[in-house]
Design a protein around this motif. Structure first.
Motif, PDB file in Angstrom:
ATOM      1  N   GLU A 196       0.664  -0.992   0.090  1.00 27.41           N
ATOM      2  CA  GLU A 196      -0.082  -0.091  -0.221  1.00 27.41           C
ATOM      3  C   GLU A 196       1.048   1.224  -0.092  1.00 27.41           C
ATOM      4  N   GLU A 197       2.086   1.385   0.745  1.00 28.76           N
ATOM      5  CA  GLU A 197       2.588   2.570   0.771  1.00 28.76           C
ATOM      6  C   GLU A 197       3.595   2.883  -0.398  1.00 28.76           C
ATOM      7  N   LEU A 198       3.755   1.874  -1.240  1.00 28.10           N
ATOM      8  CA  LEU A 198       4.285   1.940  -2.603  1.00 28.10           C
ATOM      9  C   LEU A 198       3.397   2.313  -3.749  1.00 28.10           C
ATOM     10  N   ALA A 199       2.045   2.181  -3.373  1.00 26.35           N
ATOM     11  CA  ALA A 199       1.063   2.598  -4.653  1.00 26.35           C
ATOM     12  C   ALA A 199       1.283   4.026  -4.924  1.00 26.35           C
ATOM     13  N   VAL A 200       2.020   4.947  -4.304  1.00 27.48           N
ATOM     14  CA  VAL A 200       1.921   6.328  -4.816  1.00 27.48           C
ATOM     15  C   VAL A 200       3.290   6.270  -5.831  1.00 27.48           C
ATOM     16  N   LEU A 201       4.153   5.264  -5.986  1.00 26.16           N
ATOM     17  CA  LEU A 201       5.326   5.466  -6.777  1.00 26.16           C
ATOM     18  C   LEU A 201       4.855   4.890  -8.216  1.00 26.16           C
ATOM     19  N   THR A 202       5.336   5.575  -9.127  1.00 26.86           N
ATOM     20  CA  THR A 202       5.256   5.035 -10.728  1.00 26.86           C
ATOM     21  C   THR A 202       6.161   3.818 -10.686  1.00 26.86           C
ATOM     22  N   ALA A 203       5.808   3.177 -11.830  1.00 27.23           N
ATOM     23  CA  ALA A 203       6.616   1.919 -12.110  1.00 27.23           C
ATOM     24  C   ALA A 203       8.200   2.370 -12.277  1.00 27.23           C
ATOM     25  N   ARG A 204       8.504   3.529 -12.916  1.00 25.84           N
ATOM     26  CA  ARG A 204      10.105   3.854 -13.046  1.00 25.84           C
ATOM     27  C   ARG A 204      10.570   3.847 -11.667  1.00 25.84           C
ATOM     28  N   GLU A 205       9.804   4.700 -10.785  1.00 23.04           N
ATOM     29  CA  GLU A 205      10.182   5.135  -9.480  1.00 23.04           C
ATOM     30  C   GLU A 205      10.449   3.657  -8.682  1.00 23.04           C
ATOM     31  N   ARG A 206       9.549   2.791  -8.713  1.00 25.34           N
ATOM     32  CA  ARG A 206       9.807   1.506  -8.122  1.00 25.34           C
ATOM     33  C   ARG A 206      10.986   0.884  -8.693  1.00 25.34           C
ATOM     34  N   GLU A 207      11.334   0.932 -10.033  1.00 22.03           N
ATOM     35  CA  GLU A 207      12.499   0.222 -10.165  1.00 22.03           C
ATOM     36  C   GLU A 207      13.857   1.019  -9.602  1.00 22.03           C
ATOM     37  N   VAL A 208      13.909   2.346  -9.445  1.00 29.40           N
ATOM     38  CA  VAL A 208      14.708   3.144  -8.834  1.00 29.40           C
ATOM     39  C   VAL A 208      14.961   2.783  -7.359  1.00 29.40           C
ATOM     40  N   LEU A 209      13.847   2.676  -6.850  1.00 26.39           N
ATOM     41  CA  LEU A 209      13.790   2.400  -5.398  1.00 26.39           C
ATOM     42  C   LEU A 209      14.494   1.038  -5.045  1.00 26.39           C
ATOM     43  N   ALA A 210      14.028  -0.098  -5.933  1.00 20.30           N
ATOM     44  CA  ALA A 210      14.604  -1.260  -5.885  1.00 20.30           C
ATOM     45  C   ALA A 210      16.055  -1.349  -5.965  1.00 20.30           C
ATOM     46  N   ALA A 211      16.652  -0.455  -6.953  1.00 19.37           N
ATOM     47  CA  ALA A 211      18.015  -0.579  -7.151  1.00 19.37           C
ATOM     48  C   ALA A 211      18.848   0.438  -5.993  1.00 19.37           C
ATOM     49  N   VAL A 212      18.039   1.296  -5.564  1.00 18.71           N
ATOM     50  CA  VAL A 212      18.584   1.991  -4.219  1.00 18.71           C
ATOM     51  C   VAL A 212      18.614   1.221  -2.827  1.00 18.71           C
ATOM     52  N   ALA A 213      17.691   0.123  -3.099  1.00 21.67           N
ATOM     53  CA  ALA A 213      17.631  -0.585  -1.867  1.00 21.67           C
ATOM     54  C   ALA A 213      18.893  -1.729  -1.873  1.00 21.67           C
ATOM     55  N   GLU A 214      19.537  -1.825  -3.148  1.00 19.68           N
ATOM     56  CA  GLU A 214      20.603  -2.791  -3.223  1.00 19.68           C
ATOM     57  C   GLU A 214      22.033  -2.140  -2.758  1.00 19.68           C
ATOM     58  N   GLY A 215      21.660  -0.952  -2.383  1.00 18.00           N
ATOM     59  CA  GLY A 215      22.857   0.048  -2.096  1.00 18.00           C
ATOM     60  C   GLY A 215      23.703   0.696  -3.199  1.00 18.00           C
ATOM     61  N   LEU A 216      22.920   0.677  -4.307  1.00 19.24           N
ATOM     62  CA  LEU A 216      23.615   1.338  -5.482  1.00 19.24           C
ATOM     63  C   LEU A 216      23.537   2.886  -5.491  1.00 19.24           C
ATOM     64  N   THR A 217      24.755   3.506  -5.966  1.00 14.38           N
ATOM     65  CA  THR A 217      24.577   5.060  -6.040  1.00 14.38           C
ATOM     66  C   THR A 217      23.778   5.381  -7.099  1.00 14.38           C
ATOM     67  N   ASN A 218      23.261   6.844  -7.321  1.00 14.06           N
ATOM     68  CA  ASN A 218      22.686   7.293  -8.302  1.00 14.06           C
ATOM     69  C   ASN A 218      23.494   6.980  -9.563  1.00 14.06           C
ATOM     70  N   LYS A 219      24.377   7.046  -9.692  1.00 17.99           N
ATOM     71  CA  LYS A 219      25.434   6.942 -10.918  1.00 17.99           C
ATOM     72  C   LYS A 219      25.268   5.233 -11.322  1.00 17.99           C
ATOM     73  N   GLU A 220      25.304   4.377 -10.503  1.00 19.15           N
ATOM     74  CA  GLU A 220      25.252   2.981 -10.763  1.00 19.15           C
ATOM     75  C   GLU A 220      23.792   2.715 -11.091  1.00 19.15           C
ATOM     76  N   VAL A 221      22.672   3.334 -10.526  1.00 19.82           N
ATOM     77  CA  VAL A 221      21.321   3.146 -11.001  1.00 19.82           C
ATOM     78  C   VAL A 221      21.264   3.579 -12.358  1.00 19.82           C
ATOM     79  N   GLY A 222      21.709   4.597 -12.488  1.00 16.25           N
ATOM     80  CA  GLY A 222      21.573   5.243 -14.184  1.00 16.25           C
ATOM     81  C   GLY A 222      22.295   4.142 -15.027  1.00 16.25           C
ATOM     82  N   GLN A 223      23.381   3.693 -14.569  1.00 18.77           N
ATOM     83  CA  GLN A 223      23.904   2.551 -15.555  1.00 18.77           C
ATOM     84  C   GLN A 223      23.034   1.592 -15.895  1.00 18.77           C
TER      85      GLN A 223
END
Length: 964
Positions: free
Chosen positions: A896-923
């Protein structure tokens, strides 16, 4: 390869882990990784070995040497010596067993009589060293294993030793040729359930681009990524070397790669070497019959030679023919072959292709005759290849072939055997179709200079078309007028000019003039036979004009009929133009956004199949981006923009897609990206019309306001009001709103005095637009009225904000399903209510609604302003008990808490949760680091958190139990 991420191997790693787990049940297990050099076998050994060591296993790591049987059990000896050096503490029994084994190796003579006893002693010693732990024997380069090492592996894996054992080994596949003893051994071991032989394939294209981006530090441009993929064949080592060269600006081939491939070539038998050289010179795929004619070997010997080349991982065989596994081989051989050898091979190819269904091989025929030094024979083949490409709508290929023909015509041997002016014209037209508009104009100037007898009218028509495509609309209109005034203008040309002029006027936003010209073109077309294209262009322009100015339904029907006519007769440009006008009409004047986006995307697919991907497909995708932006699907619009820009558009196409992307950047608050796109558009728009100039200046004003530079916003709007003539009331109304908003923002911030003269001029302009809208079609009038409601609200902000005016604006935009202006209007309505110190409960509700909508869009600047207003009024923007930072809040249901996120934002959050930096997520996601930063800001705002750890915790809390 240690410095780069491990990509594209997730499934393989899981397969290795699942096999080695069998050792926990007392069974010996083994995984043998095979693959070509550089594919990543050694890297995987280290990755898995490190995991097993961390899990408590005892690792013995060694590598075999290319010295045959001269050093029995060398990799085991090496592993034990390493362990001895590392083993500073541990059980005395294990240390004693380790020293005993090392001493035994020194005393052992290696005689065959004692082989069984030796294996038993080694097994027992390893058992003592392991001390009950899982023992993992990691062996690299097993293809060079000596006989004793192979015997030990068979002994241990047969379960004859008392060990909890796992073996993990790497084997170079190209070395396992013929009766290689390890090849037979692996065949035997495959029969055991606890043994797996896994072949490491090269990386796929997506993983190749991901690895290259990680090494280079940024995503590669499309052309560079394509070339790297072709050169590397997905081999990770090669990918890394090439990516480093790109990053460091090195040209050519590194000595490391050259030596690697030369070494692999040197071990080939002579016939196999000849086969690889022949394929390297050919145009892939090289069919078997063609290769036979070039290398001139008996079929049995040719097949054997091909088998050797395939086995050594240099060639790939398929039904359609043979290819090099890595295009780098061709680059290496380019330097190895003598010029005379290359010429001879090209001549053999050309001779073989000359009599073999030549119509199917014209492009290759031209290529080989040209490189064989025979321009006279290459020229007709190049022209035939260009004509065939045009017939199949392959305009990029056609342009390449015509350019080649033009170059061949310069050879002295060709002389006057070909009409050079004709070649210039054909090359220019092909350049225009594939989006090379500047080259098309340059070639056309050569035509004009080379042949003074050419029709002035015909040249002006083509020049005007090319100018319009290049985005130089004003010059294009002048050129069409010049063509109409030409003395040699025929009735057919007059119909063509008028139809194209109607289309141009439509793009300039002069809909009344476009309708007049369209009617004139249709009358002229009636007098000329075979004027289907003119009818399609004129009908599409007329329908758009009527829909905007008079009757939406009738105009729409005319455009649809134009599309049907174009599809029936099948001329690519006619089909593309009709789709373009239909999509623009639906997403623009008619405001049928969802249908318009569907038509734009369907049309983009259709025109791409017709060879117009770089031009009309890009324009149609730009229309889809704008439609998606207006309905609030910003994340999807961002993906479409990335797709459109992969075509590397130029001219008007580049302007359209950059403006569309800039709207997203302004909305997101990505100031630098928006500024960069606007500067690019301003450069490309020199000589452009209102269709591009007014949106450019409107976006410039909007960007300046978010930066607090209200004076720049004011100047941009005033320039837009004075410089451009347009019948497009919608873009004019949007410009006027931005002007009044700039004055209201200046008043509110007290940073700049309100320009009363500017306000008066803007209100007069708004009145003129309102009067003109009274006679416009209903859908146009409806959207204009919504913008005028915004204008009225902004004026009230200067005079004393009226919440009722903003309430009307909210209603207008809600009814049209445009979330961004509706959200902005809610903010202003709430602000007006708070200023009057009344109905604060309603103001709070409006602010909360605006806040949730802005978060959903990802509109960072608007979200920040809503938060500022709410902070001043002490309005809580989230419902009590659901704030992410509140320790007393209840935990929502899963997801329910994630319902406010777009599909792309969920992809970014999943990568952030892995400990990746913004640069690594972008790659990983192939978008810029700056855009990732914007997404992360949106995520923080929507989830009401301040840190990446808090955001990651919410993601984990909302995952299903089996996914955690």
């Amino acid at each position: 390869m240690d410095g780069a991420p491990l990509v594209g191997r997730t499934e393989l790693l899981e397969a290795v882990r699942s096999t080695l787990v069998g050792a926990g049940q007392g069974q010996p297990t083994a995984v043998f990784l095979t693959g070509e050099s550089g594919v990543g076998k050694s890297r995987l050994l280290r990755e898995v070995g490190s995991e097993l060591r961390d899990a408590g296993a005892l690792l013995l790591t060694g590598a075999c040497l290319d010295i045959g049987d001269a050093s029995p059990l060398h990799p085991l000896r090496q592993a034990l010596r390493r362990l001895d050096a590392e083993l500073t503490t541990g059980p005395i029994r294990a240390s004693s067993a380790l020293r005993g084994l090392l001493e035994m190796f020194v005393d052992q003579t290696g005689g065959p009589d004692g082989a069984g006893a030796l294996l038993e002693q080694v097994s027992h010693g390893l058992h003592l060293i392991a001390g009950g732990r899982q023992l993992v024997l990691v062996l690299d380069d097993l293809q060079w294993a000596d006989r004793s090492t192979r015997q030990l592996l068979l002994y241990l894996l047969a379960g004859l030793g008392d060990l909890q054992l796992s073996v993990l080994a790497a084997v170079r596949a190209e070395s396992l040729q013929g009766a290689h003893p390890l090849r037979r051994m692996l065949t035997e071991l495959r029969r055991l359930r606890t043994v797996r032989v896994l072949d490491l394939a090269p990386l796929d294209r997506a993983a190749t681009e991901q690895l290259a981006a990680a090494v280079a530090g940024e995503a590669l441009p499309t052309a560079a990524a394509e070339q790297l993929w072709r050169r590397s064949g997905g081999n990770p080592f090669v990918v890394e070397e090439l990516a480093r060269d790109l990053r460091d600006g090195r040209d050519g081939l590194s000595d490391t790669l050259r030596e690697i491939f030369l070494t692999r070539m040197e071990v080939l038998p002579p016939d196999a070497h000849a086969v690889v050289r022949a394929v390297a010179v050919g145009v892939e795929p090289v069919e078997h019959w063609l290769l036979a004619k070039v290398v001139r070997l008996p079929d049995d010997e040719l097949i054997d030679a091909v088998r050797e080349a395939v086995a050594h991982r240099l060639l790939v065989g398929a039904d359609e023919g043979y290819r090099l596994r890595h295009r780098l081989v061709a680059e290496v051989l380019e330097e190895e072959l003598l010029p005379v050898e290359r010429v001879a091979l090209h001549r053999r190819y050309a001779q073989a292709l000359t009599g073999a269904h030549a119509e199917l091989h014209q492009a290759r025929l031209a290529h080989h005759w040209r490189l064989a030094g025979e321009p006279v024979r290459a020229l007709p083949a190049a022209m035939a290849a260009a004509e065939e490409a045009e017939r199949l709508h392959g305009y990029v290929e056609a342009h390449r072939h015509w350019s080649s023909a033009l170059q061949l015509a310069e050879a002295p041997a060709v002389g006057s055997a070909v009409d050079r002016v004709m070649l210039l014209e054909r090359t220019a037209e092909a350049a225009h179709h594939c989006g090379e508009h500047a080259r098309a104009l340059a070639l056309l100037e050569e035509v004009a200079g080379a042949d003074a007898s050419r029709s002035a009218c015909g040249l002006s028509i083509r020049r005007a078309r090319y100018l319009a495509a290049a985005g130089r609309s004003a010059l294009a209109e002048v050129e069409y007028q010049r063509a109409l005034a030409a003395a040699d203008c025929t009735p057919r040309e007059r119909a063509t000019i008028t139809a194209h002029l109607a289309e141009l006027l439509l793009h300039l936003g002069r809909y009344a003039d476009a309708g007049t010209r369209a009617r004139e073109a249709l009358e002229l077309a009636d007098t000329v036979t075979g004027s289907t294209s003119e009818v399609v262009l004129a009908s599409a322009a007329l329908g758009f004009s009527e829909a905007f100015r008079e009757d939406p339904e009738a105009g729409l029907a005319v455009v649809r009929r134009a599309l049907d006519t174009a599809e029936r007769f099948g001329r690519p440009e006619d089909v593309a133009c009709a789709y373009l006008h239909l999509a623009e009409l639906l997403t623009g004047p008619l405001n049928t956004l969802e249908e318009g986006v569907v038509v734009a995307r369907r049309g983009a697919e259709r025109v791409a199949a017709l060879g117009l991907g770089r031009t009309y497909e890009t324009r149609l995708l730009a229309i889809a981006i704008n439609g998606l932006f207006r309905v609030g699907q910003w994340a999807e619009a961002e993906k479409v923009a990335a797709t459109a820009l992969r075509h590397r558009p130029s001219g008007a196409e580049a302007v359209e897609v950059l403006l569309a992307r800039c709207r997203l950047s302004v909305g997101y608050g990505d100031i630098e990206a928006a500024d960069r796109d606007l500067d690019a558009v301003a450069t490309l728009c020199a000589g452009g019309g209102a269709r591009h100039v007014i949106p450019l200046l409107t976006l410039r004003a909007g960007l300046a306001m978010w930066q607090g530079r209200h004076d720049l916003a004011r100047k941009a709007v005033q320039r837009g009001l004075t410089e451009s003539r347009s019948d497009d009331l919608v873009i004019l109304a949007a410009l006027i709103w931005h002007g009044l908003r700039a004055e209201a923002e200046a008043h509110a911030s007290r940073s700049l005095s309100v320009d009363e003269t500017a306000v008066r001029r803007l209100r007069e302009a708004a009145d003129r637009v309102a009067r003109r809208a009274g006679t416009a079609a209903r859908p146009v009038r409806s959207v204009v009225e919504a913008f005028l409601a915004l204008c009225a609200g902004e004026v009230s902000r200067i005079d004393g904000s009226d919440p009722e005016l903003w309430a009307r604006s909210v209603t207008e935009w809600d009814r049209r399903h445009h979330p961004y202006p509706a959200t902005y209007s809610r903010l202003r309505q709430a602000e007006a209510l708070l200023a009057r110190r009344s109905r604060s409960a309603k103001a709070g509700k409006l602010l909360r609604q605006a806040y949730q909508a802005a978060l959903g869009l990802g509109a960072v600047p608007l979200t920040a302003e809503i938060r500022t207003v709410a902070g001043r009024a002490r309005v809580v923007l989230t419902e009590q008990g659901t704030t992410a930072g509140n320790p007393t809040s209840s935990v929502p249901a899963d997801g329910e808490e994630l319902a406010v996120l777009t599909a792309r934002e969920r992809e970014v959050l999943a990568a952030v949760a892995e400990g990746l930096t913004n640069k690594e997520v972008g790659q990983r996601l192939f978008i810029s680091e700056r855009t990732i930063g914007v997404h992360v800001s949106h995520i923080f705002d929507k989830l009401q958190v301040r840190t990446r750890v808090q955001a990651s915790a919410i993601l984990l809390r909302n995952q299903p139990p089996d996914a955690r």
